[in-house]
Design an enzyme around this catalytic site. Sequence first.
Site, PDB file in Angstrom:
ATOM      1  N   ARG A 103      30.944   5.867 -45.552  1.00 12.00           N
ATOM      2  CA  ARG A 103      30.714   6.124 -44.123  1.00 12.00           C
ATOM      3  C   ARG A 103      31.620   7.297 -43.758  1.00 12.00           C
ATOM      4  NH1 ARG A 103      30.516   1.852 -39.188  1.00 12.00           N
ATOM      5  NH2 ARG A 103      28.438   1.720 -40.093  1.00 12.00           N
ATOM      6  N   HIS A 130      21.827   7.012 -40.200  1.00  9.89           N
ATOM      7  CA  HIS A 130      22.247   5.640 -40.523  1.00  9.89           C
ATOM      8  C   HIS A 130      21.038   4.926 -41.150  1.00  9.89           C
ATOM      9  CE1 HIS A 130      24.645   2.167 -40.591  1.00  9.89           C
ATOM     10  NE2 HIS A 130      24.800   1.911 -39.306  1.00  9.89           N
ATOM     11  N   GLN A 133      20.817   0.999 -41.535  1.00  6.64           N
ATOM     12  CA  GLN A 133      20.564   0.333 -40.262  1.00  6.64           C
ATOM     13  C   GLN A 133      19.072   0.388 -39.924  1.00  6.64           C
ATOM     14  OE1 GLN A 133      22.903  -1.202 -38.017  1.00  6.64           O
ATOM     15  NE2 GLN A 133      20.941  -1.982 -37.311  1.00  6.64           N
ATOM     16  N   ASP A 223      21.216   2.174 -28.368  1.00  2.00           N
ATOM     17  CA  ASP A 223      22.479   2.216 -29.107  1.00  2.00           C
ATOM     18  C   ASP A 223      23.520   2.776 -28.135  1.00  2.00           C
ATOM     19  OD1 ASP A 223      24.449   2.315 -31.080  1.00  2.00           O
ATOM     20  OD2 ASP A 223      23.686   4.150 -32.017  1.00  2.00           O
ATOM     21  N   CYS A 263      21.719  -1.814 -32.799  1.00  2.05           N
ATOM     22  CA  CYS A 263      22.433  -1.925 -34.085  1.00  2.05           C
ATOM     23  C   CYS A 263      23.795  -2.590 -33.951  1.00  2.05           C
ATOM     24  CB  CYS A 263      22.579  -0.546 -34.715  1.00  2.05           C
ATOM     25  SG  CYS A 263      23.632   0.574 -33.761  1.00  2.05           S
ATOM     26  N   ARG A 291      21.131  -6.817 -41.944  1.00  2.00           N
ATOM     27  CA  ARG A 291      21.902  -5.786 -42.653  1.00  2.00           C
ATOM     28  C   ARG A 291      22.279  -6.312 -44.046  1.00  2.00           C
ATOM     29  NH1 ARG A 291      24.642  -1.763 -40.230  1.00  2.00           N
ATOM     30  NH2 ARG A 291      24.762  -1.071 -42.385  1.00  2.00           N
TER      31      ARG A 291
HETATM   32  N1   CP Z   1      25.588  -1.365 -36.929  1.00  2.00           N
HETATM   33  C1   CP Z   1      26.638  -1.014 -37.685  1.00  2.00           C
HETATM   34  O1   CP Z   1      26.553  -0.142 -38.567  1.00  2.00           O
HETATM   35  O2   CP Z   1      27.768  -1.707 -37.445  1.00  2.00           O
HETATM   36  P1   CP Z   1      29.220  -1.366 -37.999  1.00  2.00           P
HETATM   37  O3   CP Z   1      29.619  -0.037 -37.400  1.00  2.00           O
HETATM   38  O4   CP Z   1      30.080  -2.500 -37.525  1.00  2.00           O
HETATM   39  O5   CP Z   1      29.153  -1.271 -39.489  1.00  2.00           O
HETATM   40  N1  NVA Z   2      25.632   5.558 -33.131  1.00  2.00           N
HETATM   41  C1  NVA Z   2      26.717   4.644 -33.423  1.00  2.00           C
HETATM   42  C2  NVA Z   2      26.279   3.607 -34.396  1.00  2.00           C
HETATM   43  C3  NVA Z   2      27.307   2.557 -34.692  1.00  2.00           C
HETATM   44  C4  NVA Z   2      26.872   1.614 -35.751  1.00  2.00           C
HETATM   45  C5  NVA Z   2      27.903   5.427 -33.953  1.00  2.00           C
HETATM   46  O1  NVA Z   2      27.704   6.337 -34.761  1.00  2.00           O
HETATM   47  O2  NVA Z   2      29.020   5.131 -33.553  1.00  2.00           O
END
Ligand code: CP
Ligand code: NVA
Length: 306
Positions: A103, A130, A133, A223, A263, A291
Site C-alpha cells: 500500500r 484500489h 476493494q 467513499d 469501502c 475483502r
Molecule cells: N477499505 C480499506 O481498504 O480499508 P483499510 O484502509 O482499513 O485497509
Molecule cells: N479513498 C480512501 C480509501 C480508503 C480505504 C483513501 O485512499 O484513503
Amino acid sequence: MKHFISIADHTTQELRHLLDIARRLKKQHKETGRNDPIFAGKTLAMIFEKPSLRTRVSFAVAMAHLGGEGLILRDEEVGLDVREPVQDVARVLSGMCDGIMARTFQHDKIERLAKYASVPVINGLTDHSHPCQAMADLMTIEEHFGDLKGRTLTFVGDANNVARSLAEGCGRFGMRFIMAAPAGYEFSSEDEDRIMTAVPELDFVVERNPEESVREADVVCTDTWVSMGQESQKQKRLSDFHGYIVDERLMSVAPKHAVVIHCLPAYRGYEISEAVLEGPQSLVYQEAENRLHFQKGLLAVLMGGL
Ligand code: CP
Ligand code: NVA
C-alpha cells in the site's frame, strides 16, 4: 496472471475466475470452518506506507487460513525509495517470500515493485487505485443480486482511487458506472481517456446532480471525501462536497431495491449518514468481510496456481 496491480490489466475471464475461486473458498470456509492449507510454508510480505485495518487483516488472515503467513512491514522500517530503492526491496523480498502486497502513496512504486519482483505483487491501494476493494465490492453486489451484467452503479463523491478501480471493474462485468461529483472532483480528462482506452466497453456516465445520478441505481457507492494523504485539504473538501452525502433523502430518490456500499472507513454525517450506513439497504459490513474472501481467491490464483 502474474501480478494484480490494476483491474484493467486483466480480462473479464481472468477476473471472473478470481470471483469464482473467492466464492468457492468462502463457501468452503463457512461450511467446514477451514480451508485446505495450500500455502503451508509460504509467506506474503505486506508493506504499508499508509494506515489500514481491512487490507492488513484480510491479507494476514487469508494467509493464515490457507496455512501460510503474512509478514507486516511498516514503511518506517522498509523506507521504499528512502532507505533503499524499490527495485532492491523487490529483489530481496522475492528471494525470501512468495508474494508481495504493498500500500503506497505513489502508484509508480507498486509498478516498479512488480517490474523487479520475481514473485506476484498485489496493489493494496495507491493514490491511483484500489483494485482489491473494487473486486470485493463486485463480489458483494453479485452475492446480493445474483448477477452483475446490466446493473447500474452510481458513485457519489470523489473520483478517487476506489472510484477508478470500480469504474474499470464495472466495465469488465458489463455494468453501467455513473459518476456524481462536484466540479473539480470528477475524473480528469486524462483519467477518463486512460479508463476508456483500457476498458472501452465501459458504459460511463457523468451526472453532476446527486439526485439524478441515483434514479436508476442498483448500487449506490460512496467513499471518504478526504483520502489518506489529502488531510491538509480537509476543510476545503468538506465544504466543496456539501450536498453529496448519501443519506435517507438521497436514497428515497433511488429505486427501492438499491443497495449501498462503502469501502470504509466511513465518516458518518459527511459522505454517508448513520441511518443509511446502519440501515436495511447497506451491504457495507458484508462488503468488508468479503475483502477476506476475495483476498483468499486472489492469493490462491497468484501464489497457489488455482
Ligand atoms: N477499505 C480499506 O481498504 O480499508 P483499510 O484502509 O482499513 O485497509
Ligand atoms: N479513498 C480512501 C480509501 C480508503 C480505504 C483513501 O485512499 O484513503
